[in-house]
Structure formats: C-alpha cells, structure tokens
Design a protein around this motif. Structure first.
Motif, PDB file in Angstrom:
ATOM      1  N   ILE A   7      18.263  10.344  15.262  1.00 44.39           N
ATOM      2  CA  ILE A   7      18.519  11.520  16.111  1.00 44.39           C
ATOM      3  C   ILE A   7      17.399  11.636  17.139  1.00 44.39           C
ATOM      4  O   ILE A   7      16.221  11.529  16.780  1.00 44.39           O
ATOM      5  N   THR A   8      17.774  11.854  18.365  1.00 42.70           N
ATOM      6  CA  THR A   8      16.776  12.091  19.410  1.00 42.70           C
ATOM      7  C   THR A   8      17.164  13.355  20.175  1.00 42.70           C
ATOM      8  O   THR A   8      18.291  13.460  20.656  1.00 42.70           O
ATOM      9  N   MET A   9      16.230  14.295  20.228  1.00 43.13           N
ATOM     10  CA  MET A   9      16.446  15.500  21.052  1.00 43.13           C
ATOM     11  C   MET A   9      15.494  15.409  22.233  1.00 43.13           C
ATOM     12  O   MET A   9      14.289  15.190  22.041  1.00 43.13           O
ATOM     13  N   GLU A  10      16.032  15.567  23.420  1.00 43.47           N
ATOM     14  CA  GLU A  10      15.212  15.433  24.631  1.00 43.47           C
ATOM     15  C   GLU A  10      15.230  16.735  25.413  1.00 43.47           C
ATOM     16  O   GLU A  10      16.271  17.113  25.965  1.00 43.47           O
ATOM     17  N   ASP A  11      14.100  17.432  25.425  1.00 44.50           N
ATOM     18  CA  ASP A  11      13.923  18.629  26.257  1.00 44.50           C
ATOM     19  C   ASP A  11      15.091  19.607  26.116  1.00 44.50           C
ATOM     20  O   ASP A  11      15.691  20.042  27.095  1.00 44.50           O
ATOM     21  N   VAL A  12      15.415  19.918  24.842  1.00 40.96           N
ATOM     22  CA  VAL A  12      16.580  20.779  24.571  1.00 40.96           C
ATOM     23  C   VAL A  12      16.206  22.258  24.732  1.00 40.96           C
ATOM     24  O   VAL A  12      15.205  22.725  24.179  1.00 40.96           O
ATOM     25  N   HIS A  13      17.013  22.949  25.494  1.00 39.92           N
ATOM     26  CA  HIS A  13      16.873  24.393  25.673  1.00 39.92           C
ATOM     27  C   HIS A  13      18.142  25.066  25.162  1.00 39.92           C
ATOM     28  O   HIS A  13      19.242  24.592  25.449  1.00 39.92           O
ATOM     29  N   ILE A  68      26.085  24.760  18.349  1.00 38.23           N
ATOM     30  CA  ILE A  68      25.785  25.567  19.530  1.00 38.23           C
ATOM     31  C   ILE A  68      25.516  24.548  20.633  1.00 38.23           C
ATOM     32  O   ILE A  68      24.737  23.609  20.420  1.00 38.23           O
ATOM     33  N   ARG A  69      26.146  24.720  21.771  1.00 33.42           N
ATOM     34  CA  ARG A  69      25.901  23.785  22.875  1.00 33.42           C
ATOM     35  C   ARG A  69      24.574  24.118  23.558  1.00 33.42           C
ATOM     36  O   ARG A  69      24.375  25.282  23.976  1.00 33.42           O
ATOM     37  N   PRO A  70      23.657  23.155  23.676  1.00 33.92           N
ATOM     38  CA  PRO A  70      22.399  23.446  24.376  1.00 33.92           C
ATOM     39  C   PRO A  70      22.650  23.861  25.827  1.00 33.92           C
ATOM     40  O   PRO A  70      23.596  23.388  26.456  1.00 33.92           O
TER      41      PRO A  70
END
Ligand code: SF4
Length: 330
Positions: A7-13, A68-70
């Motif tokens: 899993i990679t999360m990149e700059d998720v808001h 939840i959609r970022p």
C-alpha cells in the motif's frame, strides 16, 4: 521481511466542509481530518497507527480503503491507483483489502444469520459457488474460533468477542491480502481483548496477511506491530520500527504518549517520569500554524509557531517531524 510496497499513500488529504445549520449552502470552514499523509505499508508487515481520539487515524484507514474518497492525493495497491478507480473496477479490487470494524455489533446486520453474513462477500467476489459456499463459511468460522454449528444463529445470540470473530471471518471471506483493523478490541471486555489480538496475530502468519492496525492503545499496538506511525492532527509525526520507537522516541508527542503507559511494577511506576500534555487536541477545523503540536509541546521553540518542521529520517528507518531534531546530528 521483504520491503515490497503493498500500500502506498501519497500526500492524501481528506477534508470535510462544515456547513451553516441555517444557510446550508454557506460553508463555515473545512475540517482537515487527514492533511497530506504519505505512508508505505510493506507486504507481510503490521503497521500500527496510533494517536489520540480525533487525530484522523480512522479517517486515514477509511481513505486508504476508499470507503471515504480522499479530497486529493493518491492511494496505490501495489501498482494499481485505487483513487483513480470507480464502480466495477474498484469493486473488483476490494477483494484484496477489507476492514475489521471497531464495534462488531453495529457492523453486523442483525437480520442476517452468521452464515449469510459471512457468505455475502464469498458470493460477491466469486470465491466459491453453490454448496461450496456453505463449507467455505464453516471453515472460516472454525478458523476464527467459532463453532460451525452456530451458522444459523443471529448476531444478538453471540457475546461481544464472538461477534468480533464473526466480523473477522467476514473480513477474511473474500481472501484479502490486506486488512485495516480499526480499534478492533476497544469495544470488548479486557478479558477478551488479548484473545482477539492473538487471533489476529495467528491469522496474519497462517494467511500471510498485511495489516494496518489502528488503535489508541499503545500496549496493543506494541504487541501487534512491526512498525509504528504516530499521528497528530491529520498527519504522521513519527515513524519507526516498534522496538525502536518504544526505546528511543524522538518526537515530543510520542514521548508524552509513551510516558503515559502504566508500568506493571509499582516501584518503577512510582519513579517513572510522566510528561503530561496540557489542553485538548486542537480543532482540525483551525489547525495551529507552524508545527501543529506547538500549542501543547513542552519543549517548543520560538519558530515552532510559524514554521512547520519537515518529516525526515534522523536514524535508519526512523523518521520524525520536529525542529529540535534538525539541530542534533543524525
Ligand atoms: Fe515541539 Fe517544535 Fe518539535 Fe513541534 S517542532 S514537536 S513544537 S519542538
């Protein structure tokens, strides 16, 4: 452990607009529940995500699974960008990642039997068909420590611990590789918590699973995790292998959290130094400027209120975001 990124999360808001109660169209502000989170979870590991209630850890777990959609940022499962998938494409990918919820009772449909609850994802993701579905359900029940003879019972006929076992069986039904366990024991009696944690550890090894384990319980996180990420106001402030973070916490917030863990030895408990954090977690509607922790930090510097520290690696595999670390050599 292989360091292959699962899993990679990149700059998720994840931002939630707050509307005026009278004039619905008027926006009063934006709650920054997750604010620029970047994280890699390696295949086969358990990453613990800790922080106070309201720090955004559950929202981060849901954004990771696309429940939840970022608002912005990207999430990858291996090389597949989940944030760019919609409809059938996303539904097909969901087979690979599932969630274990905090409240087992609220997450189970009271009108469905245990058999039907566990069979639903098996059918949805075409794991088995026809009469094979029932045997797959019974084998899952056995695997999580439930008597398969209870297959026709309803959730209210089970204890809290048994209900959480049903939730785990349902999460495993699609044969996922990755599970988000969101406070999976916090609604359970203390006597049951260890059983559920041990079950999760056993399942991880038997089924080669990868976990994101979300909790405010530092003792549970230590028991479960290979690495630990400490979250404050929507972002990770420290990340390190579990043993390292407990032995050498670098961020003042992590130090304060760890200093609050009770020690079972009464003499050691009396002598330990405890850092008490003053005030509550600031509102994510109006996060503080500079370092978001500066309003509660016992060792804040003058520029902490205006300049945000960078999240950097200060020791091998040990990263944190604090100006005080920038002063000391790595
Ligand atoms: Fe405390 Fe400053 Fe470090 Fe933030 S950057 S944790 S306020 S010392």
């Amino acid at each position: 452990m292989a360091d292959e990124a699962l899993i990679t999360m990149e700059d998720v808001h994840v931002h939630f607009p707050v509307h005026c109660g009278v004039l619905r169209r008027k926006t009063l502000g934006v709650v920054r529940a997750v604010d620029g989170l970047s994280l890699v979870i390696h295949r086969g590991e358990t990453l613990g995500l800790v922080g106070e209630s309201g720090c955004g850890k559950s929202t981060a777990g849901r954004a990771l699974l696309q429940l939840i959609r970022p608002t912005s940022g990207r999430v990858f499962f291996r090389d597949t960008p989940l944030t760019e998938l919609r409809g059938e494409g996303l539904r097909r990918m969901r087979r690979h990642f599932q969630m274990i919820f905090q409240d087992p009772y609220a997450s189970l449909n009271p009108r469905m039997t245990v058999g039907a609850i566990i069979a639903e994802p098996i059918r949805l993701h075409h794991v088995a068909r026809g009469s094979a579905v029932q045997s797959a359900v019974q084998s899952l029940m056995q695997r999580v420590g439930l008597n398969p003879r209870f297959i026709r019972r309803y959730p209210h006929e089970f204890s809290g611990g048994q209900r959480q076992r049903i939730g785990i069986a349902r999460a495993l039904a699609a044969r996922p590789e990755f599970l988000v366990a969101d406070e999976p024991t916090s609604a359970l009696d203390v006597s049951i918590q260890a059983q559920i944690l041990n079950l999760l550890v056993d399942l991880r090894h038997e089924l080669h699973l990868t976990y994101l384990f979300i909790s405010h319980d530092l003792a549970a996180v230590r028991h479960m995790s290979d690495r630990i990420a400490v979250m404050y106001l929507g972002n990770v402030v420290e990340l390190a292998p579990a043993a390292e973070i407990y032995a050498h916490p670098q961020h003042p917030y992590t130090q304060a959290l760890l200093s609050a863990i009770p020690i079972p030895d009464p003499r050691a408990e009396q002598q330990r130094h405890r850092t008490v954090l003053h005030g509550d977690l600031p509102s994510p509607l109006r996060p503080p400027s500079g370092c978001p922790f500066h309003t509660r930090c016992p060792v804040a510097l003058a520029h902490c209120a205006t300049i945000a520290p960078l999240f950097k690696e200060y020791a091998p595999k040990h990263s944190a975001a604090c100006h005080r670390l920038e002063r000391s050599p790595a």
